[in-house]
Design an enzyme around this catalytic site. Structure first.
Site, PDB file in Angstrom:
ATOM      1  N   SER A 137     -12.886   0.118  -3.226  1.00 58.14           N
ATOM      2  CA  SER A 137     -14.009   0.320  -2.078  1.00 58.14           C
ATOM      3  C   SER A 137     -15.080   0.884  -2.157  1.00 58.14           C
ATOM      4  O   SER A 137     -15.479   0.413  -2.965  1.00 58.14           O
ATOM      5  CB  SER A 137     -13.179   0.563  -1.151  1.00 58.14           C
ATOM      6  OG  SER A 137     -14.029   0.395  -0.180  1.00 58.14           O
ATOM      7  N   GLU A 152     -15.593  -9.000  -2.402  1.00 62.36           N
ATOM      8  CA  GLU A 152     -14.711  -8.243  -0.956  1.00 62.36           C
ATOM      9  C   GLU A 152     -15.819  -6.918   0.208  1.00 62.36           C
ATOM     10  O   GLU A 152     -16.213  -6.600  -0.597  1.00 62.36           O
ATOM     11  CB  GLU A 152     -13.206  -8.121  -1.666  1.00 62.36           C
ATOM     12  CG  GLU A 152     -13.712  -6.434  -2.209  1.00 62.36           C
ATOM     13  CD  GLU A 152     -13.405  -4.975  -0.781  1.00 62.36           C
ATOM     14  OE1 GLU A 152     -13.331  -5.348   0.348  1.00 62.36           O
ATOM     15  OE2 GLU A 152     -14.082  -3.948  -2.106  1.00 62.36           O
ATOM     16  N   HIS A 156      -9.924  -5.188   1.009  1.00 61.02           N
ATOM     17  CA  HIS A 156      -9.094  -4.391   2.129  1.00 61.02           C
ATOM     18  C   HIS A 156      -7.632  -5.516   2.837  1.00 61.02           C
ATOM     19  O   HIS A 156      -7.325  -4.947   3.857  1.00 61.02           O
ATOM     20  CB  HIS A 156      -9.907  -3.695   3.092  1.00 61.02           C
ATOM     21  CG  HIS A 156     -11.019  -3.293   2.479  1.00 61.02           C
ATOM     22  ND1 HIS A 156     -12.025  -2.897   1.694  1.00 61.02           N
ATOM     23  CD2 HIS A 156     -10.677  -1.440   3.081  1.00 61.02           C
ATOM     24  CE1 HIS A 156     -12.539  -2.384   1.275  1.00 61.02           C
ATOM     25  NE2 HIS A 156     -11.629  -1.346   1.722  1.00 61.02           N
TER      26      HIS A 156
END
Length: 333
Positions: free
Chosen positions: A138, A232, A303
């Site tokens: 992330s 992502e 995620h």
């Protein structure tokens, strides 16, 4: 001013300010020794703040599932608005662990926002002198790619300790990636889809699309050219995904990648493991088709619960037709 001149000017300005530049060309691959049961690993919060002592305990328990000994960073529970303490404090935890020979890995407790604020405070020479496993995802995308670009050290895009769940599948993935000196092999999931067919070879770079886009044209830009870019993101509107991919395309960056591997990308109020809406799926098809590089979406990282561990900086093959990602060597020694 063209893109190359702009980036060159940005790097020159950064150098005059004392910001370390990446090595010329692609640095030689540097691998950390594999983690062994009982090894000490540092837990850091390089981005957003920890919300409770219970969350910290969850992180400690998950590291224990790996048979490792967690050591909490001095500032891991600091809080300064939306950050886990000051920039200096967050960088100090990372640098302290990087310089400590008894610490064999550094695991992020959570993401959030803030890792890019400390990139010019990191002791990259310490990572080069004593390679160790660096692990997170992330927002931690910024730190992982900066360490790899400046040292050649393979870093690991995988679930954060306190705000992810180390399912049995995830534990197996982590053990295989960072605690075993054997090739990772071929990664495949049945729900992936081809966007642009073809096969691409290159080093793995990337991670969270928001960070990849935000770092473009800075001294910490992801090295796209000739590499496999993996992406992502979570809880982003389709127009925001469009905007970020278009930014990379207008800069000539997306087209310079050898191939593009897209993991879980989700919209607000939609669980990341769900299929993208028709609008988001069309956005991805439209932008990736224009890049004219082998591309697949729906791969198993991001995620989501049972995510793959992706070794940044390691050579891989993306078969966008078969929707597989193959890594033919070990990520650690």
């Amino acid at each position: 001013m063209n893109r190359a001149d702009f980036i060159g000017a940005a790097c020159a300005a950064a150098a005059s300010a004392g910001i370390p530049a990446p090595r010329a060309g692609a640095p030689a691959v540097l691998k950390a020794p594999r983690l062994r049961p009982g090894d000490a690993v540092g837990l850091v919060a390089p981005s957003g703040p920890m919300e409770s002592a219970r969350d910290l305990q969850h992180g400690l328990d998950q590291i224990a599932l790996l048979g490792l000994r967690p050591v909490i960073g001095k500032h891991a529970m600091d809080k300064l608005a939306y950050l886990a303490g000051s920039d200096a404090a967050r960088a100090d935890d990372i640098n302290t662990f990087a310089r400590d020979p008894t610490i064999r890995g550094i695991f992020a407790l959570r993401g959030g926002y803030g890792a890019m604020r400390i990139l010019d405070l990191i002791d990259y020479a310490a990572f080069a002198a004593d390679p160790k496993v660096v692990f997170g995802f992330s927002d931690v995308t910024a730190l992982l790619n900066a360490v790899t670009a400046r040292t050649g050290l393979v870093t690991f895009h995988g679930p954060v300790a306190a705000y992810s769940t180390y399912t049995p599948a995830v534990v197996r993935e982590i053990l295989a990636a960072v605690m075993s000196a054997t090739p990772i092999g071929t990664l495949h999931n049945e729900t992936a889809a081809t966007v642009v067919p073809g096969i691409a070879h290159g080093r793995l770079v990337g991670g969270n699309l928001t960070l990849v886009s935000a770092l473009a044209a800075t001294p910490y830009a992801i090295p796209y050219a000739g590499n496999i870019l993996f992406l992502e993101d979570v809880h982003e509107e389709p127009y925001r995904i469009d905007q970020m991919l278009t930014t990379l395309m207008l800069a000539g960056l997306l087209q310079s990648a050898a191939g593009i591997a897209v993991g879980a990308i989700s919209e607000p109020n939609v669980k990341p493991e769900h299929e993208p809406s028709p609008e988001l799926a069309q956005t991805l098809r439209d932008r990736l088709t224009l890049a004219r590089r082998p591309a697949a979406r729906g791969l198993q990282f991001g995620h989501i619960l049972d995510q793959w561990i992706v070794p940044i900086g390691l050579a891989a093959t993306l078969d966008a037709t078969a929707c597989t990602l193959s890594i033919g060597e070990a990520a650690v020694t």
